[in-house]
Scaffold this motif. Sequence first.
Motif, PDB file in Angstrom:
ATOM      1  N   ILE A  12     112.902 -40.642  33.577  1.00 44.91           N
ATOM      2  CA  ILE A  12     113.998 -41.583  33.710  1.00 44.91           C
ATOM      3  C   ILE A  12     113.871 -42.994  32.816  1.00 44.91           C
ATOM      4  O   ILE A  12     114.695 -43.297  32.260  1.00 44.91           O
ATOM      5  CB  ILE A  12     113.946 -42.438  35.321  1.00 44.91           C
ATOM      6  N   SER A  13     112.590 -43.354  32.606  1.00 43.37           N
ATOM      7  CA  SER A  13     112.206 -44.253  31.747  1.00 43.37           C
ATOM      8  C   SER A  13     112.568 -43.908  30.245  1.00 43.37           C
ATOM      9  O   SER A  13     113.340 -45.057  29.555  1.00 43.37           O
ATOM     10  CB  SER A  13     110.596 -44.855  31.724  1.00 43.37           C
ATOM     11  N   ARG A  14     112.357 -42.764  29.826  1.00 38.74           N
ATOM     12  CA  ARG A  14     112.591 -42.560  28.668  1.00 38.74           C
ATOM     13  C   ARG A  14     114.147 -42.326  28.269  1.00 38.74           C
ATOM     14  O   ARG A  14     114.658 -42.415  27.239  1.00 38.74           O
ATOM     15  CB  ARG A  14     111.886 -41.291  28.337  1.00 38.74           C
ATOM     16  N   ILE A  15     114.641 -41.864  29.570  1.00 36.34           N
ATOM     17  CA  ILE A  15     116.212 -41.713  29.267  1.00 36.34           C
ATOM     18  C   ILE A  15     116.817 -42.943  29.025  1.00 36.34           C
ATOM     19  O   ILE A  15     117.985 -43.055  28.290  1.00 36.34           O
ATOM     20  CB  ILE A  15     116.554 -40.740  30.425  1.00 36.34           C
ATOM     21  N   LYS A  16     116.288 -43.981  29.998  1.00 39.24           N
ATOM     22  CA  LYS A  16     117.206 -45.171  29.809  1.00 39.24           C
ATOM     23  C   LYS A  16     116.830 -45.492  28.470  1.00 39.24           C
ATOM     24  O   LYS A  16     117.844 -46.448  27.897  1.00 39.24           O
ATOM     25  CB  LYS A  16     116.617 -46.173  30.867  1.00 39.24           C
ATOM     26  N   LYS A  17     115.769 -45.581  27.569  1.00 41.32           N
ATOM     27  CA  LYS A  17     115.355 -46.059  26.510  1.00 41.32           C
ATOM     28  C   LYS A  17     115.992 -45.420  25.365  1.00 41.32           C
ATOM     29  O   LYS A  17     116.333 -46.153  24.506  1.00 41.32           O
ATOM     30  CB  LYS A  17     113.882 -46.312  26.223  1.00 41.32           C
ATOM     31  N   THR A  18     116.341 -44.035  25.338  1.00 42.49           N
ATOM     32  CA  THR A  18     116.720 -43.392  24.279  1.00 42.49           C
ATOM     33  C   THR A  18     118.352 -43.779  23.790  1.00 42.49           C
ATOM     34  O   THR A  18     119.111 -44.239  24.749  1.00 42.49           O
ATOM     35  CB  THR A  18     116.715 -41.887  24.381  1.00 42.49           C
ATOM     36  N   GLN A  19     118.346 -43.823  22.767  1.00 47.17           N
ATOM     37  CA  GLN A  19     119.579 -44.092  21.791  1.00 47.17           C
ATOM     38  C   GLN A  19     120.289 -42.796  21.352  1.00 47.17           C
ATOM     39  O   GLN A  19     121.275 -42.713  20.589  1.00 47.17           O
ATOM     40  CB  GLN A  19     119.881 -45.103  21.108  1.00 47.17           C
ATOM     41  N   ASP A  20     119.400 -41.654  21.441  1.00 48.11           N
ATOM     42  CA  ASP A  20     119.789 -40.182  20.913  1.00 48.11           C
ATOM     43  C   ASP A  20     120.798 -39.482  21.645  1.00 48.11           C
ATOM     44  O   ASP A  20     120.528 -39.096  22.850  1.00 48.11           O
ATOM     45  CB  ASP A  20     118.691 -39.575  20.781  1.00 48.11           C
ATOM     46  N   LEU A  21     122.152 -39.622  21.270  1.00 46.03           N
ATOM     47  CA  LEU A  21     123.177 -38.879  22.076  1.00 46.03           C
ATOM     48  C   LEU A  21     123.086 -37.307  22.183  1.00 46.03           C
ATOM     49  O   LEU A  21     123.217 -36.924  23.341  1.00 46.03           O
ATOM     50  CB  LEU A  21     124.237 -39.297  21.472  1.00 46.03           C
ATOM     51  N   ASP A  22     122.563 -36.989  21.023  1.00 48.15           N
ATOM     52  CA  ASP A  22     122.244 -35.442  21.043  1.00 48.15           C
ATOM     53  C   ASP A  22     121.342 -34.994  21.934  1.00 48.15           C
ATOM     54  O   ASP A  22     121.286 -34.027  22.874  1.00 48.15           O
ATOM     55  CB  ASP A  22     121.834 -34.784  19.639  1.00 48.15           C
ATOM     56  N   LEU A  23     120.202 -35.952  22.189  1.00 50.54           N
ATOM     57  CA  LEU A  23     119.128 -35.728  23.287  1.00 50.54           C
ATOM     58  C   LEU A  23     119.671 -35.607  24.580  1.00 50.54           C
ATOM     59  O   LEU A  23     119.639 -34.971  25.311  1.00 50.54           O
ATOM     60  CB  LEU A  23     118.024 -36.486  23.062  1.00 50.54           C
ATOM     61  N   LEU A  24     120.500 -36.803  24.938  1.00 49.53           N
ATOM     62  CA  LEU A  24     121.069 -36.996  26.186  1.00 49.53           C
ATOM     63  C   LEU A  24     121.936 -35.882  26.455  1.00 49.53           C
ATOM     64  O   LEU A  24     121.882 -35.287  27.675  1.00 49.53           O
ATOM     65  CB  LEU A  24     121.876 -38.376  26.211  1.00 49.53           C
ATOM     66  N   LYS A  25     122.940 -35.363  25.537  1.00 43.61           N
ATOM     67  CA  LYS A  25     123.688 -34.219  25.814  1.00 43.61           C
ATOM     68  C   LYS A  25     122.848 -32.777  26.127  1.00 43.61           C
ATOM     69  O   LYS A  25     123.293 -32.013  27.045  1.00 43.61           O
ATOM     70  CB  LYS A  25     124.716 -33.803  24.667  1.00 43.61           C
ATOM     71  N   ASP A  26     121.558 -32.611  25.503  1.00 46.34           N
ATOM     72  CA  ASP A  26     120.803 -31.533  25.772  1.00 46.34           C
ATOM     73  C   ASP A  26     120.466 -31.637  27.061  1.00 46.34           C
ATOM     74  O   ASP A  26     120.151 -30.715  27.696  1.00 46.34           O
ATOM     75  CB  ASP A  26     119.564 -31.695  24.771  1.00 46.34           C
ATOM     76  N   ILE A  27     119.816 -32.867  27.620  1.00 48.77           N
ATOM     77  CA  ILE A  27     119.324 -33.011  28.867  1.00 48.77           C
ATOM     78  C   ILE A  27     120.550 -32.576  30.023  1.00 48.77           C
ATOM     79  O   ILE A  27     120.017 -32.175  30.951  1.00 48.77           O
ATOM     80  CB  ILE A  27     118.728 -34.399  29.037  1.00 48.77           C
ATOM     81  N   GLU A  28     121.548 -33.120  29.583  1.00 49.56           N
ATOM     82  CA  GLU A  28     122.714 -33.031  30.780  1.00 49.56           C
ATOM     83  C   GLU A  28     122.946 -31.445  30.679  1.00 49.56           C
ATOM     84  O   GLU A  28     123.103 -30.897  31.650  1.00 49.56           O
ATOM     85  CB  GLU A  28     123.870 -33.646  30.011  1.00 49.56           C
ATOM     86  N   SER A  29     122.752 -30.731  29.469  1.00 53.48           N
ATOM     87  CA  SER A  29     123.396 -29.399  29.537  1.00 53.48           C
ATOM     88  C   SER A  29     122.008 -28.684  30.427  1.00 53.48           C
ATOM     89  O   SER A  29     122.469 -27.487  30.904  1.00 53.48           O
ATOM     90  CB  SER A  29     123.108 -28.814  27.916  1.00 53.48           C
ATOM     91  N   ILE A  30     120.971 -28.945  30.089  1.00 50.96           N
ATOM     92  CA  ILE A  30     119.875 -28.377  31.078  1.00 50.96           C
ATOM     93  C   ILE A  30     120.037 -28.588  32.658  1.00 50.96           C
ATOM     94  O   ILE A  30     120.177 -27.647  33.514  1.00 50.96           O
ATOM     95  CB  ILE A  30     118.533 -28.946  30.661  1.00 50.96           C
ATOM     96  N   PHE A  31     120.491 -29.762  33.079  1.00 52.92           N
ATOM     97  CA  PHE A  31     120.851 -29.962  34.474  1.00 52.92           C
ATOM     98  C   PHE A  31     121.978 -29.304  34.759  1.00 52.92           C
ATOM     99  O   PHE A  31     122.122 -28.692  35.947  1.00 52.92           O
ATOM    100  CB  PHE A  31     120.880 -31.465  34.541  1.00 52.92           C
ATOM    101  N   ASP A  32     123.074 -29.180  33.931  1.00 54.74           N
ATOM    102  CA  ASP A  32     124.253 -28.148  34.287  1.00 54.74           C
ATOM    103  C   ASP A  32     124.057 -26.911  34.371  1.00 54.74           C
ATOM    104  O   ASP A  32     124.595 -26.373  35.345  1.00 54.74           O
ATOM    105  CB  ASP A  32     125.411 -28.637  33.097  1.00 54.74           C
ATOM    106  N   ALA A  33     123.229 -26.468  33.631  1.00 55.65           N
ATOM    107  CA  ALA A  33     122.853 -24.921  33.356  1.00 55.65           C
ATOM    108  C   ALA A  33     122.031 -24.653  34.781  1.00 55.65           C
ATOM    109  O   ALA A  33     122.307 -23.684  35.372  1.00 55.65           O
ATOM    110  CB  ALA A  33     122.164 -24.580  32.243  1.00 55.65           C
ATOM    111  N   LYS A  34     121.316 -25.519  35.159  1.00 56.56           N
ATOM    112  CA  LYS A  34     120.312 -25.337  36.540  1.00 56.56           C
ATOM    113  C   LYS A  34     121.292 -25.315  37.683  1.00 56.56           C
ATOM    114  O   LYS A  34     121.029 -24.796  38.597  1.00 56.56           O
ATOM    115  CB  LYS A  34     119.428 -26.274  36.624  1.00 56.56           C
ATOM    116  N   ASN A  35     122.501 -25.964  37.595  1.00 50.11           N
ATOM    117  CA  ASN A  35     123.308 -26.202  38.960  1.00 50.11           C
ATOM    118  C   ASN A  35     124.438 -25.026  39.037  1.00 50.11           C
ATOM    119  O   ASN A  35     125.018 -24.935  39.866  1.00 50.11           O
ATOM    120  CB  ASN A  35     124.114 -27.725  38.842  1.00 50.11           C
ATOM    121  N   GLU A  36     124.629 -24.165  37.677  1.00 51.07           N
ATOM    122  CA  GLU A  36     125.503 -23.220  37.789  1.00 51.07           C
ATOM    123  C   GLU A  36     125.010 -22.092  38.734  1.00 51.07           C
ATOM    124  O   GLU A  36     123.883 -21.672  38.632  1.00 51.07           O
ATOM    125  CB  GLU A  36     125.931 -22.611  36.417  1.00 51.07           C
ATOM    126  N   GLU A  37     126.120 -21.602  39.440  1.00 55.31           N
ATOM    127  CA  GLU A  37     125.819 -20.388  40.124  1.00 55.31           C
ATOM    128  C   GLU A  37     125.800 -19.173  39.402  1.00 55.31           C
ATOM    129  O   GLU A  37     126.258 -18.836  38.057  1.00 55.31           O
ATOM    130  CB  GLU A  37     126.768 -20.240  41.431  1.00 55.31           C
TER     131      GLU A  37
END
Length: 78
Positions: A12-37
Amino acid sequence: MDVSEKIKKNLISRIKKTQDLDLLKDIESIFDAKNEEAIELTNDQLVAIEIGREQIKNGQFKPHQQVISEMKKWLESK
């Protein structure tokens, strides 16, 4: 605090601090993939997969490079 909580706080701390949009998109993709049936395949798709596996087992396939080479030659002839 258990290991899970430490990892969550650190992330959470590292996500809040980062300005790297690509990294944030990658993290979001990981969560989205885990939630897909899981995708449910039709009977026809399962049969096609089994046929393909049997063909591979019986040596009825061409190496990837051979197919690419043949397709390039075919396209050049058109």
